[in-house]
Design a protein around this motif. Structure first.
Motif, PDB file in Angstrom:
ATOM      1  N   LYS A  57      11.160  -8.663  -8.232  1.00 48.87           N
ATOM      2  CA  LYS A  57      11.630  -8.801  -9.609  1.00 48.87           C
ATOM      3  C   LYS A  57      11.227 -10.145 -10.201  1.00 48.87           C
ATOM      4  CE  LYS A  57      15.460  -8.137  -7.452  1.00 48.87           C
ATOM      5  NZ  LYS A  57      16.796  -7.654  -7.155  1.00 48.87           N
ATOM      6  N   ASP A  90      13.597  -1.561  -7.313  1.00 45.19           N
ATOM      7  CA  ASP A  90      14.911  -2.211  -7.302  1.00 45.19           C
ATOM      8  C   ASP A  90      15.938  -1.114  -7.652  1.00 45.19           C
ATOM      9  OD1 ASP A  90      16.749  -4.193  -7.184  1.00 45.19           O
ATOM     10  OD2 ASP A  90      15.948  -5.367  -8.867  1.00 45.19           O
ATOM     11  N   SER A  91      17.002  -0.983  -6.862  1.00 41.10           N
ATOM     12  CA  SER A  91      17.840   0.214  -6.973  1.00 41.10           C
ATOM     13  C   SER A  91      18.429   0.392  -8.374  1.00 41.10           C
ATOM     14  CB  SER A  91      18.958   0.177  -5.932  1.00 41.10           C
ATOM     15  OG  SER A  91      19.740  -0.971  -6.107  1.00 41.10           O
ATOM     16  N   GLU A  92      18.818  -0.721  -9.019  1.00 45.25           N
ATOM     17  CA  GLU A  92      19.408  -0.614 -10.361  1.00 45.25           C
ATOM     18  C   GLU A  92      18.366  -0.107 -11.356  1.00 45.25           C
ATOM     19  OE1 GLU A  92      19.440  -3.108  -8.364  1.00 45.25           O
ATOM     20  OE2 GLU A  92      21.540  -3.583  -7.940  1.00 45.25           O
ATOM     21  N   ASN A 140      20.880 -12.807  -8.394  1.00 46.30           N
ATOM     22  CA  ASN A 140      20.169 -11.528  -8.310  1.00 46.30           C
ATOM     23  C   ASN A 140      20.441 -10.690  -9.559  1.00 46.30           C
ATOM     24  OD1 ASN A 140      18.606  -9.457  -6.991  1.00 46.30           O
ATOM     25  ND2 ASN A 140      20.528  -8.380  -6.662  1.00 46.30           N
ATOM     26  N   GLU A 143      17.999  -9.463 -12.501  1.00 45.39           N
ATOM     27  CA  GLU A 143      17.879  -8.029 -12.825  1.00 45.39           C
ATOM     28  C   GLU A 143      18.130  -7.738 -14.304  1.00 45.39           C
ATOM     29  OE1 GLU A 143      18.834  -6.202  -8.411  1.00 45.39           O
ATOM     30  OE2 GLU A 143      20.315  -5.911  -9.987  1.00 45.39           O
TER      31      GLU A 143
HETATM   32 MG    MG Z   1      18.908  -4.589  -7.075  1.00 49.78          MG
END
Ligand code: MG
Ligand code: NDP
Length: 378
Positions: free
Chosen positions: A120, A144-146, A211, A215
């Motif tokens: 990211k 990235d999971s989000e 983090n 994000e």
């Molecule tokens: Mg993440």
């Protein structure tokens, strides 16, 4: 058969990418492996996957790999980034940690390739350069999971119908730790993440919430959203990976167990879905799912991210570069946990505001921010 180039193959994302490839031997082959210095794991991976290309960034580690595998052709140093542009891969997975992740991203995009992007820091630091490189026909598939969750939720409506992106956050190691004791927590404590198993830097970033700050910026870039339309909710169970609110009030969430292999696999199979090695979600195992607004006193890094976004390209760059330095200094025992935030704020305040649309300017400003963060004394 999709040919996958894995950058950062020895890390948390890299290993999980290889595990997804192993679970689908008829879908994926591993064309390229690139790592920095972990030659033991690297040699094991080369023997297992027999890639066409291998890149070892660290010269000493590259020599060790060359000695162990004399038949393999190993490139090293900055030459490794060029492997992202070669024709014998169909997709590049960017699981390199930190600012260096920008190099494979730009090389692949300039060659018109799709990139499954976990890193990211690259889009936070160099949004304009990445936007320019995207004009060559490549694309970014978020890992990235989000961001993967938002990417999936967005298919429920049209772009102009989106009201808010809601990023969830586990709250990291110190979500309910006594706030007055945060000054004396150790790196070992911060590295103990409650729900996700990840690399060291991102685990510390989860404890500080830098983090989540990164994000917010990443989501603004990937989905072209204004900062004020991006919110954060603490969700300790890490089952809802993020949500999108549409203009009619519908909120679409993406849910699954906290396992990065799902997001990695979706980026690799997109626009299709395939059975995955991930355990199925059984919601009856969760007696309650909690969502809370973040405590801004405990997690000032979130507010600082909004401030940096409003301010300038350099402020965003400094948010990341100073954080990378501060996290390394915290792990080395040079500064305390709460000094990470102070160090980043101190650096942002000392950087000139500028527009970053050129690699040379980016490198100079990145070095300047790192010097300021290194010189920071609590
Ligand atoms: Mg993440
Ligand atoms: P790790 O520290 O576990 O792994 C980093 C990988 O990058 C390693 O393979 C490392 O090689 C390699 N690397 C580092 N520097 C270089 C370099 N200069 N040249 C080539 N390779 C390099 O990190 P993670 O896998 O946790 O994270 C990777 C990225 O993905 C980060 O940007 C992170 O924010 C993001 N991310 C990670 C998630 C996770 O679950 N882990 C979730 C969401 C995003 P070596 O091992 O040899 O040092």
């Amino acid at each position: 058969m999709k040919r996958v180039a894995v950058f950062g193959s020895t890390g948390s994302i890299g290993r999980q990418t290889l595990s997804v490839c192993e679970a689908h031997p008829n879908e994926f082959s591993v064309s390229t492996l690139v790592f920095a210095s972990n030659h033991e794991e690297g040699v094991r991976q080369i023997r297992r996957f027999d890639p066409i290309h291998v890149g070892v960034f660290d010269e000493r580690a590259a020599d060790i790999v060359r000695a162990e595998l004399p038949d393999a052709e190993i490139v090293s140093g900055n030459e490794v980034w060029k492997l992202a542009a070669l024709d014998d891969s169909d997709i590049v997975v960017d699981g390199v940690s930190g600012f260096y992740g920008l190099h494979p991203l730009l090389c692949a995009l300039k060659a018109g390739k799709p990139v499954a992007l976990a890193n990211k820091e690259s889009v936070v630091c160099a949004g304009r350069l990445v936007r320019e490189a995207l004009k060559k026909g490549g694309c970014i598939l978020p890992v990235d999971s989000e961001q993967s969750a938002i990417f999936q939720c967005l298919s429920s409506g049209r772009r102009q119908e989106v009201r808010t992106l809601i990023l969830t956050a586990s709250g990291g190691a110190f979500r309910s730790y006594p706030i007055e004791k945060l000054g004396s927590v150790t790196a070992e404590m911060a590295l103990n993440h409650p729900t996700w198993s990840m690399g060291r830097k991102i685990t510390i970033d989860s404890a500080t919430m830098f983090n989540k700050g990164l994000e917010i910026m990443e989501a603004a870039f990937l989905f072209d959203m204004d900062a004020e339309n991006i919110e954060v909710l603490i969700h300790p169970q890490s089952v809802v990976h993020s949500m999108v609110e549409f203009c009619d009030g519908s909120v679409i969430a993406q849910m699954s167990p906290p396992d990065m292999r799902l997001a990695i696999q979706y980026a690799l199979t997109y626009p299709n879905r395939k059975p995955s090695p991930v355990k199925r979600l059984d919601l009856s195992e969760y007696s309650d799912l909690v969502f809370e607004r973040p405590d801004t006193a405990r997690f000032p890094a979130i507010e600082l991210a909004y401030e940096a976004m409003r301010r300038s390209d350099t402020a965003r760059l400094a948010y990341n570069s100073a954080n990378e330095v501060a996290v390394a200094r915290f792990i080395n025992g040079e500064i305390a946990f709460l000094n990470i935030y102070d160090c980043v704020r101190h650096t942002i305040e000392r950087m000139p505001d500028a527009c970053i649309d050129d690699m040379r300017i980016l490198s100079e400003l990145d070095s300047q921010a790192r010097r300021i963060a290194m010189a920071y004394c609590p």
